[in-house]
Scaffold this active site. Structure first.
Site, PDB file in Angstrom:
ATOM      1  N   HIS A 156       6.887   4.638   7.221  1.00 40.32           N
ATOM      2  CA  HIS A 156       6.630   4.152   5.864  1.00 40.32           C
ATOM      3  C   HIS A 156       7.317   5.053   4.840  1.00 40.32           C
ATOM      4  CE1 HIS A 156       3.370   1.739   7.647  1.00 40.32           C
ATOM      5  NE2 HIS A 156       3.487   0.981   6.571  1.00 40.32           N
ATOM      6  N   LYS A 160       3.327   7.094   0.835  1.00 36.47           N
ATOM      7  CA  LYS A 160       2.109   6.639   1.529  1.00 36.47           C
ATOM      8  C   LYS A 160       1.180   7.823   1.776  1.00 36.47           C
ATOM      9  CE  LYS A 160       0.409   3.766   5.284  1.00 36.47           C
ATOM     10  NZ  LYS A 160      -0.490   3.048   4.380  1.00 36.47           N
TER      11      LYS A 160
HETATM   12  P1  NAD Z   1       0.202   2.570  -5.242  1.00 36.25           P
HETATM   13  O1  NAD Z   1      -0.216   4.000  -5.293  1.00 36.25           O
HETATM   14  O2  NAD Z   1       1.571   2.182  -5.716  1.00 36.25           O
HETATM   15  O3  NAD Z   1      -0.842   1.668  -6.052  1.00 36.25           O
HETATM   16  C1  NAD Z   1      -2.212   1.922  -6.142  1.00 36.25           C
HETATM   17  C2  NAD Z   1      -2.690   1.386  -7.481  1.00 36.25           C
HETATM   18  O4  NAD Z   1      -4.094   1.601  -7.619  1.00 36.25           O
HETATM   19  C3  NAD Z   1      -2.005   2.093  -8.656  1.00 36.25           C
HETATM   20  O5  NAD Z   1      -1.563   1.133  -9.586  1.00 36.25           O
HETATM   21  C4  NAD Z   1      -3.142   2.920  -9.264  1.00 36.25           C
HETATM   22  O6  NAD Z   1      -2.997   3.075 -10.646  1.00 36.25           O
HETATM   23  C5  NAD Z   1      -4.333   2.042  -8.932  1.00 36.25           C
HETATM   24  N1  NAD Z   1      -5.561   2.834  -8.997  1.00 36.25           N
HETATM   25  C6  NAD Z   1      -5.968   3.824  -8.172  1.00 36.25           C
HETATM   26  N2  NAD Z   1      -7.149   4.332  -8.613  1.00 36.25           N
HETATM   27  C7  NAD Z   1      -7.463   3.638  -9.745  1.00 36.25           C
HETATM   28  C8  NAD Z   1      -8.553   3.659 -10.630  1.00 36.25           C
HETATM   29  N3  NAD Z   1      -9.563   4.528 -10.458  1.00 36.25           N
HETATM   30  N4  NAD Z   1      -8.574   2.768 -11.663  1.00 36.25           N
HETATM   31  C9  NAD Z   1      -7.576   1.857 -11.815  1.00 36.25           C
HETATM   32  N5  NAD Z   1      -6.508   1.790 -10.992  1.00 36.25           N
HETATM   33  C10 NAD Z   1      -6.456   2.667  -9.986  1.00 36.25           C
HETATM   34  O7  NAD Z   1      -0.025   2.113  -3.719  1.00 36.25           O
HETATM   35  P2  NAD Z   1       0.512   0.801  -2.994  1.00 36.25           P
HETATM   36  O8  NAD Z   1       1.742   1.111  -2.208  1.00 36.25           O
HETATM   37  O9  NAD Z   1       0.535  -0.340  -3.958  1.00 36.25           O
HETATM   38  O10 NAD Z   1      -0.654   0.583  -1.923  1.00 36.25           O
HETATM   39  C11 NAD Z   1      -1.996   0.383  -2.320  1.00 36.25           C
HETATM   40  C12 NAD Z   1      -2.850   0.199  -1.052  1.00 36.25           C
HETATM   41  O11 NAD Z   1      -2.468  -1.002  -0.365  1.00 36.25           O
HETATM   42  C13 NAD Z   1      -2.691   1.329  -0.028  1.00 36.25           C
HETATM   43  O12 NAD Z   1      -3.953   1.584   0.562  1.00 36.25           O
HETATM   44  C14 NAD Z   1      -1.729   0.739   0.982  1.00 36.25           C
HETATM   45  O13 NAD Z   1      -1.839   1.321   2.270  1.00 36.25           O
HETATM   46  C15 NAD Z   1      -2.191  -0.693   0.989  1.00 36.25           C
HETATM   47  N6  NAD Z   1      -1.232  -1.678   1.492  1.00 36.25           N
HETATM   48  C16 NAD Z   1      -1.746  -2.693   2.229  1.00 36.25           C
HETATM   49  C17 NAD Z   1      -0.926  -3.700   2.683  1.00 36.25           C
HETATM   50  C18 NAD Z   1      -1.551  -4.867   3.426  1.00 36.25           C
HETATM   51  O14 NAD Z   1      -0.833  -5.807   3.802  1.00 36.25           O
HETATM   52  N7  NAD Z   1      -2.870  -4.863   3.624  1.00 36.25           N
HETATM   53  C19 NAD Z   1       0.436  -3.681   2.405  1.00 36.25           C
HETATM   54  C20 NAD Z   1       0.950  -2.636   1.638  1.00 36.25           C
HETATM   55  C21 NAD Z   1       0.099  -1.635   1.168  1.00 36.25           C
END
Ligand code: NAD
Length: 268
Positions: A156, A160
């Site tokens: 990844h 991550k």
């Molecule tokens: P990222 O860090 O780019 O995004 C996380 C978001 O959450 C950010 O916009 C952040 O501001 C917000 N956030 C965190 N704490 C907050 C709070 N207290 N208040 C408001 N907003 C808050 O991460 P990402 O790459 O977008 O991934 C997010 C999650 O999704 C991870 O856990 C990742 O592993 C998961 N993911 C899952 C899949 C799937 O298919 N299930 C695919 C990709 C990523």
């Protein structure tokens, strides 16, 4: 029409989710939630996602738009996901959760809420990965006790924060369940120094982190003289977004309970 809001709208996945909802003809975008202190509060969700002005607001608190939605899609952090789930339970809303890295207590809390909320929780929303879980179970049953060592390798992007990936764990679990093994006991998550020879039952995990890799997973079945590799490579996050929107539609006719993408895709 399924009315959907996106939590974590400013994140890497958030923008893809906004786009996936907006592009879906059966879905309508109610809003995006960003951090309350973000300069994006009050801005337009379409402009954030590079879709042009949509007249859909970005808000700092889910509370501001929750009464206007059917489903919340949340790809954020375990703590925020559980806080949002508590609010959805209180207001009778459905939820699609893609957040990974939940510990055992957080997963138990999520399962408790599923008594009140119809929710889909999946570490990977892509069709290919979910189909691969069935293929892996078949391969494991044929090979796992027949001299083939099983290793899960994932890669990844550099940002991550959890390892191994939720998808790698899902794949490991699919293999372990097919073979009557237990990842708690048989999973090997670290090898360093004088490890001794590999045992036949162990399922090893290797993690690569770097650059902008969207997500790659390989399960290796290696015997003396041959090996089989089942690989999945995601090249765009939009694939997870489309899966999440599909899950949101599917949830509209479900009762409270915890479901996964295998349920949504009819692969069980
Ligand atoms: P990222 O860090 O780019 O995004 C996380 C978001 O959450 C950010 O916009 C952040 O501001 C917000 N956030 C965190 N704490 C907050 C709070 N207290 N208040 C408001 N907003 C808050 O991460 P990402 O790459 O977008 O991934 C997010 C999650 O999704 C991870 O856990 C990742 O592993 C998961 N993911 C899952 C899949 C799937 O298919 N299930 C695919 C990709 C990523």
């Amino acid at each position: 029409m399924t009315r959907i809001a996106v939590s974590g709208a400013a994140g890497r996945m958030g923008k893809m989710l906004l786009e996936a909802v907006e592009r879906d003809e059966q879905a309508s975008l109610a809003g995006g939630v960003v951090r309350p202190d973000s300069s994006l509060v009050g801005a337009d969700a379409g402009e954030l996602a590079g879709l042009g002005r949509l007249g859909v607001p970005l808000v700092g608190k889910l509370d501001e738009i929750i009464d206007d939605i059917d489903v919340l899609i949340d790809f954020t952090t375990p703590t925020l996901t559980l806080a949002n789930l508590a609010l959805c339970a209180e207001r009778g809303k459905r939820m699609v959760i893609g957040t990974t890295g939940l510990d055992d207590d957080q997963q138990a809390a999520l399962a408790d809420y599923a008594g009140q909320v119809p929710l889909v929780f999946a570490a990977n929303m892509s069709t290919g990965v979910n189909l691969s879980l069935n293929l892996l179970a078949t391969a494991a049953r044929a090979l796992g006790d027949a001299g083939f060592d099983i290793e899960v390798i994932e890669a990844h992007h550099r940002h991550k924060v959890d390892a191994p990936s939720g998808t790698a764990l899902m794949m490991g679990r699919a293999v372990a369940e097919a073979l009557g093994r237990d990842l708690q006991k048989d999973g090997v998550f670290q090898r360093v120094g004088h490890t001794g020879a590999r045992s036949a039952r162990e399922i090893g995990f290797s993690t690569v982190r770097g650059g902008d890799i969207v997500g790659e997973h390989t399960v290796l079945f290696a015997a003396e003289g041959e090996r089989l590799e089942l690989s999945h490579k995601a090249s765009s996050r939009l694939t997870f977004g489309r899966g999440a929107v599909r899950a949101a539609h599917w949830l509209m006719t479900r009762d409270a309970g915890q479901y996964d993408m295998q349920d949504v895709l009819g692969l069980k």
